[in-house]
Write a protein that holds these residues in place. Structure first.
Motif, PDB file in Angstrom:
ATOM      1  N   GLU A  74       0.915  -0.954   0.036  1.00  0.00           N
ATOM      2  CA  GLU A  74      -0.030  -0.085   0.037  1.00  0.00           C
ATOM      3  C   GLU A  74       0.800   1.138   0.172  1.00  0.00           C
ATOM      4  OE1 GLU A  74      -3.406   2.233   2.656  1.00  0.00           O
ATOM      5  OE2 GLU A  74      -3.180   0.111   3.057  1.00  0.00           O
ATOM      6  N   LEU A  75       0.499   2.144  -0.866  1.00  0.00           N
ATOM      7  CA  LEU A  75       1.194   3.445  -0.874  1.00  0.00           C
ATOM      8  C   LEU A  75       0.419   4.610  -0.375  1.00  0.00           C
ATOM      9  CD1 LEU A  75       2.688   2.945  -4.722  1.00  0.00           C
ATOM     10  CD2 LEU A  75       3.898   2.581  -2.428  1.00  0.00           C
ATOM     11  N   THR A  76      -0.954   4.481  -0.617  1.00  0.00           N
ATOM     12  CA  THR A  76      -1.708   5.500  -0.028  1.00  0.00           C
ATOM     13  C   THR A  76      -3.098   5.036  -0.113  1.00  0.00           C
ATOM     14  OG1 THR A  76      -2.659   7.804  -0.242  1.00  0.00           O
ATOM     15  CG2 THR A  76      -2.200   6.485  -2.299  1.00  0.00           C
ATOM     16  N   PRO A  77      -3.990   5.224   0.964  1.00  0.00           N
ATOM     17  CA  PRO A  77      -3.846   6.623   1.941  1.00  0.00           C
ATOM     18  C   PRO A  77      -2.719   6.469   3.011  1.00  0.00           C
ATOM     19  CG  PRO A  77      -6.158   5.862   2.028  1.00  0.00           C
ATOM     20  CD  PRO A  77      -5.311   4.676   1.258  1.00  0.00           C
ATOM     21  N   THR A  78      -1.943   5.159   3.310  1.00  0.00           N
ATOM     22  CA  THR A  78      -1.055   4.949   4.146  1.00  0.00           C
ATOM     23  C   THR A  78       0.050   4.376   3.401  1.00  0.00           C
ATOM     24  OG1 THR A  78      -1.726   2.614   5.095  1.00  0.00           O
ATOM     25  CG2 THR A  78      -2.641   4.598   6.263  1.00  0.00           C
ATOM     26  N   LEU A  79       1.257   4.536   3.809  1.00  0.00           N
ATOM     27  CA  LEU A  79       2.340   4.128   2.974  1.00  0.00           C
ATOM     28  C   LEU A  79       2.951   3.169   3.908  1.00  0.00           C
ATOM     29  CD1 LEU A  79       4.418   4.356   0.851  1.00  0.00           C
ATOM     30  CD2 LEU A  79       5.877   6.052   2.240  1.00  0.00           C
ATOM     31  N   SER A  80       2.861   1.881   3.456  1.00  0.00           N
ATOM     32  CA  SER A  80       3.505   0.627   3.995  1.00  0.00           C
ATOM     33  C   SER A  80       4.850   0.232   3.581  1.00  0.00           C
ATOM     34  CB  SER A  80       2.521  -0.604   3.798  1.00  0.00           C
ATOM     35  OG  SER A  80       3.039  -1.599   4.715  1.00  0.00           O
ATOM     36  N   GLN A  81       5.595  -0.334   4.579  1.00  0.00           N
ATOM     37  CA  GLN A  81       6.763  -0.880   4.368  1.00  0.00           C
ATOM     38  C   GLN A  81       6.800  -2.531   4.160  1.00  0.00           C
ATOM     39  OE1 GLN A  81       9.558   0.649   3.565  1.00  0.00           O
ATOM     40  NE2 GLN A  81       8.485   2.860   3.775  1.00  0.00           N
ATOM     41  N   THR A  82       5.518  -3.040   4.106  1.00  0.00           N
ATOM     42  CA  THR A  82       5.570  -4.540   3.907  1.00  0.00           C
ATOM     43  C   THR A  82       4.343  -4.759   2.768  1.00  0.00           C
ATOM     44  OG1 THR A  82       3.544  -4.362   5.595  1.00  0.00           O
ATOM     45  CG2 THR A  82       5.910  -5.067   6.457  1.00  0.00           C
ATOM     46  N   CYS A  83       4.463  -6.175   2.227  1.00  0.00           N
ATOM     47  CA  CYS A  83       3.403  -6.233   1.258  1.00  0.00           C
ATOM     48  C   CYS A  83       2.535  -7.475   1.731  1.00  0.00           C
ATOM     49  CB  CYS A  83       4.380  -6.910   0.143  1.00  0.00           C
ATOM     50  SG  CYS A  83       5.394  -5.635  -0.797  1.00  0.00           S
ATOM     51  N   ALA A  84       1.381  -7.636   1.075  1.00  0.00           N
ATOM     52  CA  ALA A  84       0.621  -8.461   1.661  1.00  0.00           C
ATOM     53  C   ALA A  84      -0.536  -8.876   0.276  1.00  0.00           C
ATOM     54  CB  ALA A  84      -0.182  -8.263   2.582  1.00  0.00           C
ATOM     55  N   VAL A  85      -1.292  -9.967   0.255  1.00  0.00           N
ATOM     56  CA  VAL A  85      -2.185 -10.021  -0.522  1.00  0.00           C
ATOM     57  C   VAL A  85      -3.855  -9.612  -0.135  1.00  0.00           C
ATOM     58  CG1 VAL A  85      -0.998 -12.170  -1.815  1.00  0.00           C
ATOM     59  CG2 VAL A  85      -2.494 -12.669   0.198  1.00  0.00           C
ATOM     60  N   PHE A  86      -4.794  -9.475  -1.045  1.00  0.00           N
ATOM     61  CA  PHE A  86      -5.887  -9.163  -0.443  1.00  0.00           C
ATOM     62  C   PHE A  86      -6.954 -10.400  -0.119  1.00  0.00           C
ATOM     63  CE2 PHE A  86      -5.104  -5.409  -3.701  1.00  0.00           C
ATOM     64  CZ  PHE A  86      -4.699  -4.659  -2.661  1.00  0.00           C
ATOM     65  N   PRO A  87      -7.587 -10.494   0.754  1.00  0.00           N
ATOM     66  CA  PRO A  87      -7.831  -9.787   1.829  1.00  0.00           C
ATOM     67  C   PRO A  87      -6.722  -9.405   2.781  1.00  0.00           C
ATOM     68  CG  PRO A  87      -9.121 -11.532   2.264  1.00  0.00           C
ATOM     69  CD  PRO A  87      -8.554 -11.950   1.068  1.00  0.00           C
ATOM     70  N   ASN A  88      -6.421  -8.522   3.064  1.00  0.00           N
ATOM     71  CA  ASN A  88      -5.220  -8.062   4.080  1.00  0.00           C
ATOM     72  C   ASN A  88      -5.759  -7.796   5.421  1.00  0.00           C
ATOM     73  OD1 ASN A  88      -5.553  -5.706   2.389  1.00  0.00           O
ATOM     74  ND2 ASN A  88      -4.365  -4.725   4.081  1.00  0.00           N
ATOM     75  N   SER A  89      -4.990  -8.115   6.369  1.00  0.00           N
ATOM     76  CA  SER A  89      -5.535  -7.770   7.769  1.00  0.00           C
ATOM     77  C   SER A  89      -5.171  -6.587   8.563  1.00  0.00           C
ATOM     78  CB  SER A  89      -5.086  -9.024   8.973  1.00  0.00           C
ATOM     79  OG  SER A  89      -3.679  -9.048   8.831  1.00  0.00           O
ATOM     80  N   GLY A  90      -4.165  -5.861   7.809  1.00  0.00           N
ATOM     81  CA  GLY A  90      -3.604  -4.587   8.088  1.00  0.00           C
ATOM     82  C   GLY A  90      -4.553  -3.429   8.454  1.00  0.00           C
ATOM     83  N   PRO A  91      -4.002  -2.222   8.625  1.00  0.00           N
ATOM     84  CA  PRO A  91      -5.097  -0.998   8.532  1.00  0.00           C
ATOM     85  C   PRO A  91      -5.925  -0.838   7.257  1.00  0.00           C
ATOM     86  CG  PRO A  91      -2.783  -0.496   9.732  1.00  0.00           C
ATOM     87  CD  PRO A  91      -2.701  -1.678   8.772  1.00  0.00           C
ATOM     88  N   GLN A  92      -6.881  -0.423   7.503  1.00  0.00           N
ATOM     89  CA  GLN A  92      -7.916  -0.347   6.096  1.00  0.00           C
ATOM     90  C   GLN A  92      -8.252   1.086   6.130  1.00  0.00           C
ATOM     91  OE1 GLN A  92     -10.483  -3.650   5.925  1.00  0.00           O
ATOM     92  NE2 GLN A  92      -8.559  -5.068   6.079  1.00  0.00           N
TER      93      GLN A  92
END
Length: 312
Positions: free
Chosen positions: A261-279
């Motif tokens: 994710e680049l925006t709205p939040t810039l993440s330093q990790t990668c994931a696949v959808f559906p992801n469990s991080g901040p949405q």
């Protein structure tokens, strides 16, 4: 249903927020800096390659290390109105055309309604961080080349209005008509984000972030395949001796590609959808991810490639 909202001015503000919504704009410098992610790179030595090296004095077999790592091939954006790609420097590529005007959702009903038809434009543009990424990745060892060129538009949904705005012809494909087929998430897990087909800009989903993610998945699905009924350029490289490029992107399968994710939040990790991080919900409906795809390669050490062996 054709989107009907009035086009809003492009915001060039680059901000982040810990609230439930945030401004979506991001610039090239931030996108390039995001390539410095060891977790997204996932560099591994996976095998050995064999080469036949010949001179006037005879031939011998040489070996080289086979490596695998991910490469940020493209920036995939999903946004609510034409001309409002959150990547500010390329927003003009998705400007309105005579057949793709404005944007917005397909209904004005309450945002919590489960049957809301939300709409997003999508752009797939070659990632600009090639040089910085190459310097970063090469510190781990021998590196592979990707399939894309920086700033090249591989898909602009405004140039693909029949497929993107009306779902023609994919609305009648078996993938679009068969429940449980080609879906991001699943009903069994209670976390179904949406269907990959038809690969258009409309999705029945009340959550704006999840809508953006599914639309990005659709755009990545199109551009990592050849011969699709869309206006686009495929992001595919030709396999060569000692070089195994990334193939078709498959939802929820990290071995085919993953999202940063680049925006709205810039993440330093990668994931696949559906992801469990901040949405985080974007205030202006604009989202962007870097699509990282896996490549394997080994250094050429002879005239003839004899094959490779992967470690178990």
């Amino acid at each position: 249903m054709k989107p009907h909202h009035v086009l809003r001015p492009l915001s060039l503000v680059f901000t982040f927020s810990l609230a439930f919504s945030a401004s979506a704009a991001i610039n090239t410098a931030a996108i390039v800096s995001a390539t410095l992610s060891p977790q997204c790179l996932e560099y591994k030595v996976v095998g050995i390659c064999y080469w036949l090296f010949c001179t006037n004095f005879g031939c011998k077999v040489r070996t080289s290390t086979k490596v695998r790592h991910y490469i940020p091939d493209a920036v995939v954006s999903a946004y609510s109105n034409t001309g409002l790609n959150p990547w500010s420097e390329v927003a003009g590529m998705g400007s309105p055309t005579s057949t793709a005007q404005a944007g917005g959702d397909g209904t004005t009903n309450h945002v919590a309604e489960n049957n809301m038809a939300k709409f997003k434009e999508a752009d797939v543009i070659g990632h600009p961080g090639g040089y910085v990424f190459s310097q970063f990745a090469s510190s781990s060892g021998y590196t592979c080349k990707g399939a894309t060129t920086a700033y090249v538009p591989y898909l602009l949904s405004t140039l693909d209005p029949i497929a993107w705005r009306y779902g023609i012809p994919e609305s009648v494909y078996p993938e679009a008509l068969t429940p449980g087929r080609r879906e991001v998430g699943s009903t069994q897990s209670g976390d179904l984000w949406g269907n990959v087909y038809p690969r258009s800009g409309f999705l029945h989903q009340s959550d704006d972030y999840k809508t953006g993610a599914v639309i990005a998945q659709r755009a990545g699905d199109v551009t990592t395949r050849s011969g699709q009924v869309h206006v686009y350029l495929p992001m595919l490289a030709q396999a060569q001796d000692g070089y195994w490029p990334a193939g078709e992107l498959i939802e929820s399968d990290a071995s085919t590609g993953k999202w940063q994710e680049l925006t709205p939040t810039l993440s330093q990790t990668c994931a696949v959808f559906p992801n469990s991080g901040p949405q985080i919900q974007a205030q202006d409906g604009g989202y962007a991810w870097a699509l990282w795809r896996p490549y394997s390669c080994c250094k050429r050490r002879g005239q003839i490639f004899l094959g490779s062996v992967d470690f178990q």
